[in-house]
Every structure is written in C-alpha cells, then in structure tokens.
Design an enzyme around this catalytic site. Structure first.
Site, mmCIF file in Angstrom:
data_model
loop_
_atom_site.group_PDB
_atom_site.id
_atom_site.type_symbol
_atom_site.label_atom_id
_atom_site.label_comp_id
_atom_site.label_asym_id
_atom_site.label_seq_id
_atom_site.Cartn_x
_atom_site.Cartn_y
_atom_site.Cartn_z
ATOM 1 N N GLU A 115 8.224 11.119 -4.326
ATOM 2 C CA GLU A 115 8.204 10.692 -2.920
ATOM 3 C C GLU A 115 9.489 11.156 -2.246
ATOM 4 O OE1 GLU A 115 7.305 6.489 -2.754
ATOM 5 O OE2 GLU A 115 5.492 6.758 -3.924
ATOM 6 N N ASP A 222 10.088 -15.578 7.027
ATOM 7 C CA ASP A 222 10.351 -17.028 6.974
ATOM 8 C C ASP A 222 11.595 -17.374 6.131
ATOM 9 O OD1 ASP A 222 7.953 -16.998 8.291
ATOM 10 O OD2 ASP A 222 6.818 -18.080 6.767
ATOM 11 N N HIS A 243 7.854 3.303 8.044
ATOM 12 C CA HIS A 243 7.202 4.282 7.171
ATOM 13 C C HIS A 243 6.675 5.399 8.059
ATOM 14 C CE1 HIS A 243 4.719 6.193 4.193
ATOM 15 N NE2 HIS A 243 5.195 5.384 3.268
ATOM 16 N N ARG A 291 13.068 8.801 4.262
ATOM 17 C CA ARG A 291 12.187 8.258 5.303
ATOM 18 C C ARG A 291 12.793 8.151 6.690
ATOM 19 N NH1 ARG A 291 9.207 3.538 2.078
ATOM 20 N NH2 ARG A 291 8.094 5.030 0.815
ATOM 21 N N HIS A 352 7.942 -1.117 8.164
ATOM 22 C CA HIS A 352 7.468 -1.130 6.779
ATOM 23 C C HIS A 352 8.299 -2.024 5.870
ATOM 24 C CE1 HIS A 352 5.594 0.516 3.189
ATOM 25 N NE2 HIS A 352 6.750 0.943 2.712
ATOM 26 N N GLU A 376 11.982 -8.582 -1.340
ATOM 27 C CA GLU A 376 12.299 -7.997 -0.027
ATOM 28 C C GLU A 376 13.123 -8.914 0.874
ATOM 29 O OE1 GLU A 376 9.014 -5.888 1.678
ATOM 30 O OE2 GLU A 376 10.007 -5.700 3.622
ATOM 31 N N ARG A 387 16.320 2.467 2.324
ATOM 32 C CA ARG A 387 15.808 2.340 0.944
ATOM 33 C C ARG A 387 15.131 3.626 0.477
ATOM 34 N NH1 ARG A 387 10.542 0.725 -1.170
ATOM 35 N NH2 ARG A 387 9.851 0.695 0.981
#
Ligand code: FAD
Ligand code: SIN
Length: 535
Positions: A115, A222, A243, A291, A352, A376, A387
């Site tokens: 990737e 939250d 993304h 990204r 994302h 996360e 990231r």
C-alpha cells in the site's frame, strides 16, 4: 454493577485486551460494553490488512520503521515506532492462533500486499475483507471465555472520576482517577453505573464528524470527548487522515464504501476527468505515495476540473486476479453498474482515520489513573503527522497487549471500594423527554458541513476561525439542550462530535505550519512537495 476489568469497545483493541486479561485472570470479571451490535466497529470494515514484517528475505524491521517515520513527517515517537513494529509480529501470530485466516500462496507462504508509503510487500490480508475476518475470529474466541461478559447496546455516557464525588477537577488536577462509567442501557432505557478497578477505552475513531467518511455511524469520537471532559490529555487531533479512494456515488454522503489502497498496490492508476494519470505530477512514488500526498493531489485535481471525483483505472487488471484479491469491491462496483474490467471507478477522498486522540504512554496508560486507551481513540506516538497504511490494526494489537501486561501487574493493588461506595447515580433532575429531534439532526448536519468545508484536506486560518465561531454556537445550543433533556445516544453523540470538532480545530490553529495531514495554505512551507495548488 461491579467488574474488575471494564472494556469500552468491541473492535480489535477492546477484544484483544479482553481476551488477554480474561485468560491471565480467570477468577476476575471482564465486562465489554459496546454501543450497538458487537461487530459494528471500524475494525469490521478494514480492507487492506495488517502491516507486518513476515518475509525477512526481502523485508526488515528497519525498512518498516523507516517507512512509518517517513509517512509520519517528523512527528512519530521513534521509540514507539520500534516497539510497534518489532512486537507486532508476535501479535500477528497470536491473532492467527485465535483463528484469523490470512490469504496464502500455493506454497503456504502468506500472500503479502503493498500500500501507499510501503517500500516492500508486507500487508497480510483476507481478500478485501480483512477486518470482517479479524472481528469474526476475535468474537468467537471471546464467546469461549466464561469470565467475559459482552453487553451490546450499552452507550457509555461518561467516565466516573472524583468529579462525581463532588470534588473540583480542573486541567491542572494531576491525580484524576477513573472508577468506572455511567452507561445508558438501551435495552431498558435506564442509566446505570458500572464500577471497575481498571477501565480500557477502545472506542475507535471519529470520521462521522465529516460529511463523507469511510467510518460507520459508531465512529463519533466518544472516548476522546469523555477523556477531555474528565480533564485528561488529548493530542494531535488536527491530523485527520482522508483516504484518497472512497467510492464516489452521486448523492451518497455519510459512510462511503472504501476502495482499498491495495488496489493501487496491485497496479491501479488514478486518472482525472481528462483521463490523465496525474500522480506523477505530484510525487515520484506516483499512486503509491503516502496518503496525505495522494489525497491532496486528488483534492487539487477536483478543484482544477470543478468535479466531485477522480477515477481509479483497473481496466488493465486480469479479471480473475482482481476478483480473487478483491471480490467484495468487484461485487459492490457491479451492483452500481460499474464493471471494473471496462469502466473507470469514480473515487473521492473521505475522512478515514484519526491519528491523534487520548495521549498514552508506552503501556497504554492515559493521564487518568487506572484508565487505559488503545486502538484508534489513542495517540501513542506511532503515527505522528500521518499514519502509514495498515499500521492501525497492528498498533491496536500491540497496545492492547501492553495495556494488558500493565493492568494485570496492578489489578490486585487497586482497592477502591471505600471510595466508590460514595458515587451517586446519574442525575436526571430537571430533564425532560426531547421535544424535537430536529434540534439534534440539524446541528449534526451543520457540524459535518462546516468541518468538511472549513477543516478538510486543505485548510487556512480564516476557515479555521470561521469554523470555531460556528462551533461555539453549536456548543452553546447543544449544552443548553443537554441540561434540560433526558440523555439519548443521538444527543450524546452530537455533544461528543462537537467536542471532537473543537479539538480538531483548536489543534489545527495551534499548528502554525503545514505538516503531514495538516495542510494550511497560510503556512505553505511544505508546498514544494506538490505542484499546482489551488487555494
Ligand atoms: P473500533 O473497531 O472502531 O471499535 C470501536 C468500538 O467502540 C465499537 O464497538 C463501538 O461500539 C464502541 N464504542 C464507541 N463509543 C462507545 C460508547 N460511547 N459506548 C459504548 N461503546 C462505544 N486499518 C488497518 O490497519 N488496515 C486496514 O486495512 C484498514 N482498513 C480500514 C478500512 C475502513 C473502511 C476503515 C473505516 C478503517 C480501516 N482501518 C484499517 C482502520 C482500522 O480499521 C481502525 O483504526 C481500527 O479497526 C480501530 O479499531 P478499534 O478497536 O480502535 O475501534
Ligand atoms: C485500505 O485498505 O486502503 C485501508 C488501509 C488502512 O486504512 O490502513
């Protein structure tokens, strides 16, 4: 209710931790809370896979470390990067032992994908539904543990601290302690308190703060909002990863279907509306640049052409190979009339991943005593300003393990019974049933719109200032409503999303430079990395 270990969240981080503490302490009670169904998590939607050094003939820890540091654009914590990448391999082997299946070559070696930002093939995957397979395996393993109690449809409202014993807690209070949580049990519609010795927050991301996101509806930040209210430390919230390639479907907003970066890893090419393969104008790594660079390039191409999408070209793939690796994507595209062998796939960036979050140390400890965070919702220092793809599932497992180790070394020394006896029930005085849901739904729409338009891929000081002014108003109105209304998930999620949006904007305003995912045209010191910026 009382429990020894309380886990909020049933994604990869929460389930991994729960399995480990339950196994190590079979006499202790482990309770997992999740706000909808147990498998409705960001984890379930993960496609590309887990990055890990599995092929030592071609790859090395150092290469994976270097790729992570380059993507992180100078802000990664090097010690944490080394920890995650070196310990990650053992965690991957554990999840395989728990039953997760990853694709293999005919000779039995794992099939490894590639990737953006990775210099080697190192992504373990289960076709294009890796997360679904992981979630399945973990939930099945959880079901076999008699000391784990998994409670669905339990919406956690707040963590309980000294504040709920009547003490004044401020940002400078150094000994804030967690005693459990208040929960809205959606089966009974009652608010309950759950007292715990140790609590782990594994509440996932916050993509729902934006109009288009790859995240499911549960991703409303939250955990971050709860820790902020409890005066715990939050960091790096400006680094929201978009993304580059969510499927663009006219009129569809909210959760968008992802076209995994692994498609570009296998040779997919981004094209603009003129049919040009544009990534070479932006970065020598072309379609496999990190990204932040690819998402900004797409954003720029869309602004130049005045369009809402670009395209991903897979027409040169062998159909058989595409379907073998990406059956879910193939079917989804076909279902909306796109045959990837003859048609271009329309794609656009979507919110994302949250790189920042609840600050933790190398054991997953937050600044609040007896409260851990993993996955996360945590900011461990691994990702820095951006990231690296497929490092998230890896980080979640490594920190769930580290939090587990630290938790079991402490659990027997925590004797908080005399303190927790003084904790009262959730206060409902002066609150009534909500009169109009429109007061909540309209504010949610406004919040998503302002975050998408003012605090998206490209930012500037004026947009951030305007976003903050509008957030102030939403905050004021929502707090007033909250004070007089019986709590509901919708109202609490709105309140949490406003807090998270505030933190994103505040952190973005503090960062007076462009770095990684935070690109502010008033500080174009990184502009040389891309051409043709339209402001
Ligand atoms: P989650 O899996 O999101 O779980 C959060 C849990 O917290 C849920 O159970 C939820 O109900 C619960 N919760 C939240 N708030 C409350 C509350 N108030 N009360 C009670 N429960 C609550 N990463 C990779 O490394 N590789 C990939 O290939 C990859 N692909 C991805 C594809 C998509 C479409 C998406 C959205 C993400 C992808 N990611 C990938 C990122 C990765 O999936 C997530 O970062 C990771 O799964 C997060 O796991 P988690 O355990 O932290 O949280
Ligand atoms: C993807 O499959 O493209 C997502 C991978 C990730 O977010 O790490």
């Amino acid at each position: 209710m009382e429990t020894d270990f309380l886990v909020i969240g049933s994604g990869i981080a929460g389930l991994t931790y729960a399995l480990k503490v339950a196994e190590a302490c079979p006499q202790k009670k482990v309770t997992i809370l999740t706000k909808t169904q147990s498998d409705e998590t960001n984890t379930k939607y993960a496609q590309g896979g887990i990055a890990g050094v599995m092929d030592f003939d071609h790859d090395s820890f150092q290469k994976h470390i270097d790729d992570t540091l380059i993507a992180g654009d100078g802000l990664c914590n090097k010690q944490i990067v080394e920890i995650v990448i070196k310990e990650g391999v053992s965690r991957i082997n554990e999840i395989i032992e728990w039953g997760a299946r990853f694709d293999k070559e005919p000779d039995g070696d794992y099939k490894l994908g590639k990737e953006g930002g990775h210099s080697e093939f190192r992504i373990l995957h289960h076709k294009d539904i890796t997360g679904k397979e992981i979630e399945r395996a973990l939930l099945e393993a959880i079901n076999l543990k008699p000391n784990i109690h998994l409670l669905n449809h339990c919406f956690v409202l707040d963590i309980i601290t000294q504040h709920h014993l009547g003490y004044l807690i401020t940002k400078s209070t150094t000994d804030v302690e967690c005693y459990g949580v208040y929960v809205l049990n959606l089966a009974t519609n009652k608010t309950e308190k759950i007292i715990s010795k140790i609590t782990l927050l594994a509440t996932g991301g916050n993509g729902q703060v934006y109009r288009s996101t790859t995240n499911p509806a549960i991703a409303t930040g939250d955990g971050v909002a709860m820790v902020y209210r409890a005066k715990g430390r939050i960091e790096n919230m400006e680094f929201i990863q978009f993304h580059p390639t969510a499927l663009y479907e006219t009129g569809i907003r909210g959760q968008c279907f992802l076209i995994t970066e692994a498609v570009r890893g296998d040779g997919g090419i981004l094209r603009n509306h003129a049919g040009e393969a544009f990534m070479e104008l932006y970065d020598e790594r072309k379609d496999l640049a990190p990204r932040d660079i690819v998402a900004r390039a797409i954003d720029n191409e869309m602004k130049i052409a005045g369009t809402e999408n670009v395209f991903l070209d897979c027409r040169h793939f062998s159909k058989e190979k595409f379907v073998e690796h990406f059956p879910n994507i193939y079917e989804k595209c076909l279902s909306i009339g796109i045959d990837i062998t003859t048609n271009l796939i329309p794609v656009a960036p979507a919110a994302h991943y949250s790189c920042g979050g609840i600050k933790t140390d190398e054991h997953g400890r937050t600044s609040v005593k007896n409260l851990y965070a993993a996955g996360e919702c945590a900011s461990t220092g691994l990702h820095g300003a951006n990231r690296l793809a497929s490092n998230s599932l890896l980080e979640a497992m490594v920190f769930a393990h580290r939090a587990f180790k630290d938790s079991i070394s402490k659990i027997d020394s925590i004797q908080n019974g005399s303190i927790t006896a003084g904790i009262g029930d959730w206060k409902t005085d002066g609150t009534n049933a909500p009169k109009e849901m429109i007061l909540i739904t309209q504010s949610v729409k406004e919040l998503k719109l302002l975050m998408s338009d003012y605090v998206g891929i490209v930012r500037n000081n004026e947009r951030l200032h305007r976003a903050m002014k509008r957030l102030d108003l939403l905050f004021e109105e929502t707090e007033a409503l909250y004070q007089k209304t019986i709590v509901s998930p919708q109202l609490c999620e709105l309140r949490n999303m406003i807090t998270v949006a505030y933190l994103i904007v505040k952190c973005a305003q503090f960062r007076q430079e462009s770095r990684g995912l935070h690109f502010n045209t008033d500080y174009p010191n990184k502009l040389t990395r891309i051409q043709n910026i339209v402001q």
